[in-house]
Design an enzyme around this catalytic site. Structure first.
Site, PDB file in Angstrom:
ATOM      1  N   LYS A   9       0.836  -1.208   0.000  1.00 47.56           N
ATOM      2  CA  LYS A   9       0.000   0.000   0.000  1.00 47.56           C
ATOM      3  C   LYS A   9       0.876   1.264   0.000  1.00 47.56           C
ATOM      4  O   LYS A   9       2.094   1.181   0.230  1.00 47.56           O
ATOM      5  CB  LYS A   9      -0.924  -0.030   1.221  1.00 47.56           C
ATOM      6  CG  LYS A   9      -1.958  -1.168   1.186  1.00 47.56           C
ATOM      7  CD  LYS A   9      -2.859  -1.088   2.427  1.00 47.56           C
ATOM      8  CE  LYS A   9      -3.916  -2.173   2.437  1.00 47.56           C
ATOM      9  NZ  LYS A   9      -4.792  -2.071   3.632  1.00 47.56           N
ATOM     10  N   TYR A  49     -11.904  -2.887  -3.998  1.00 47.12           N
ATOM     11  CA  TYR A  49     -12.470  -2.970  -2.650  1.00 47.12           C
ATOM     12  C   TYR A  49     -14.004  -3.033  -2.676  1.00 47.12           C
ATOM     13  O   TYR A  49     -14.651  -2.655  -1.697  1.00 47.12           O
ATOM     14  CB  TYR A  49     -12.000  -1.787  -1.804  1.00 47.12           C
ATOM     15  CG  TYR A  49     -10.601  -1.960  -1.227  1.00 47.12           C
ATOM     16  CD1 TYR A  49     -10.267  -3.087  -0.454  1.00 47.12           C
ATOM     17  CD2 TYR A  49      -9.610  -1.007  -1.415  1.00 47.12           C
ATOM     18  CE1 TYR A  49      -9.001  -3.248   0.092  1.00 47.12           C
ATOM     19  CE2 TYR A  49      -8.337  -1.166  -0.873  1.00 47.12           C
ATOM     20  CZ  TYR A  49      -8.041  -2.286  -0.120  1.00 47.12           C
ATOM     21  OH  TYR A  49      -6.793  -2.451   0.430  1.00 47.12           O
ATOM     22  N   ASN A 112      -1.745  -0.207   7.359  1.00 44.16           N
ATOM     23  CA  ASN A 112      -1.291  -1.562   7.693  1.00 44.16           C
ATOM     24  C   ASN A 112      -0.491  -2.194   6.561  1.00 44.16           C
ATOM     25  O   ASN A 112      -0.341  -3.402   6.479  1.00 44.16           O
ATOM     26  CB  ASN A 112      -2.474  -2.439   8.139  1.00 44.16           C
ATOM     27  CG  ASN A 112      -3.509  -2.610   7.041  1.00 44.16           C
ATOM     28  OD1 ASN A 112      -3.346  -2.128   5.929  1.00 44.16           O
ATOM     29  ND2 ASN A 112      -4.573  -3.343   7.343  1.00 44.16           N
ATOM     30  N   HIS A 115      -1.921  -5.413   1.322  1.00 39.26           N
ATOM     31  CA  HIS A 115      -3.169  -6.121   1.017  1.00 39.26           C
ATOM     32  C   HIS A 115      -2.809  -7.518   0.536  1.00 39.26           C
ATOM     33  O   HIS A 115      -1.846  -7.696  -0.199  1.00 39.26           O
ATOM     34  CB  HIS A 115      -3.947  -5.404  -0.094  1.00 39.26           C
ATOM     35  CG  HIS A 115      -5.039  -6.261  -0.669  1.00 39.26           C
ATOM     36  ND1 HIS A 115      -6.279  -6.354  -0.089  1.00 39.26           N
ATOM     37  CD2 HIS A 115      -5.047  -7.120  -1.728  1.00 39.26           C
ATOM     38  CE1 HIS A 115      -7.014  -7.229  -0.785  1.00 39.26           C
ATOM     39  NE2 HIS A 115      -6.291  -7.701  -1.784  1.00 39.26           N
ATOM     40  N   GLU A 126      -9.037 -10.526  -8.202  1.00 38.56           N
ATOM     41  CA  GLU A 126      -8.151  -9.382  -7.959  1.00 38.56           C
ATOM     42  C   GLU A 126      -6.970  -9.381  -8.916  1.00 38.56           C
ATOM     43  O   GLU A 126      -6.559  -8.323  -9.408  1.00 38.56           O
ATOM     44  CB  GLU A 126      -7.670  -9.401  -6.506  1.00 38.56           C
ATOM     45  CG  GLU A 126      -8.796  -9.142  -5.511  1.00 38.56           C
ATOM     46  CD  GLU A 126      -8.378  -9.306  -4.058  1.00 38.56           C
ATOM     47  OE1 GLU A 126      -9.256  -9.180  -3.186  1.00 38.56           O
ATOM     48  OE2 GLU A 126      -7.180  -9.561  -3.787  1.00 38.56           O
TER      49      GLU A 126
END
Ligand code: IDP
Ligand code: MG
Length: 149
Positions: A9, A49, A112, A115, A126
């Site tokens: 990310k 998402y 965080n 992904h 994805e």
């Protein structure tokens, strides 16, 4: 062989942790079969998402994931989805097991670092969002015999 999608990310790229994050997954035995750097636009982020579109954090999540460059990778290996998820750690870095990427390096739920697909079915969906079939390579590594059990 099973494949999974991983994204470093924007916080991972900004904090210069992209190499460390990918390295931890590689050391776990997962093989990089596709890799690219990109900046997601809103349309791509909303598609990626989509399962979270009704959650209260959806807009913040889309804003964050589109805020800077990310690194997308397809990783392959036995139980690739589960291996990557285990190496990442659970969503909240404060609750993730020590030794996982999120526990060791993550800050909070929003930041965080990584992904990872949560099922084989979602991994396939994805991967198709980020990569064309021709961008995913098939090759053998000499050490593969040490990484299968
Ligand atoms: P995962 O990334 O561990 O699979 P998901 O539940 O799929 O977790 O959520 C996607 C991402 O949305 C998380 O990585 C996290 O950054 C963010 N997120 C999830 N739950 C919350 C929340 O309750 N508040 C804020 N952000 C959240
Ligand atoms: Mg998820």
């Amino acid at each position: 062989m099973e494949k999974t999608l991983v994204l470093v990310k924007p916080d991972g790229v900004q904090r210069c942790l992209a190499g460390e994050i990918i390295s931890r997954l590689e050391r776990r035995g997962l093989k990089i079969v596709a890799l690219k750097m990109l900046r997601m636009d809103r349309e791509l982020a909303e598609r990626h998402y989509a399962v979270h579109k009704d959650k209260p954090f959806f807009q913040d999540l889309v804003s964050f994931i589109t805020s800077g460059p990310i690194i997308a990778a397809v990783l392959e290996g036995e139980k690739a989805v589960e291996s990557a998820r285990q190496t990442m750690g659970s969503t909240d870095p404060k609750k993730a097991a020590p030794g996982t990427i999120r526990a060791d390096l993550g800050i909070n739920m929003e930041h965080n670092l990584i992904h990872g697909s949560d099922s084989q079915e979602n991994a396939e969906k994805e991967i198709a969002i980020f990569f064309r079939p021709g961008e995913i390579l098939s090759y053998n590594r000499d050490l593969d015999k040490w990484l299968t059990g």
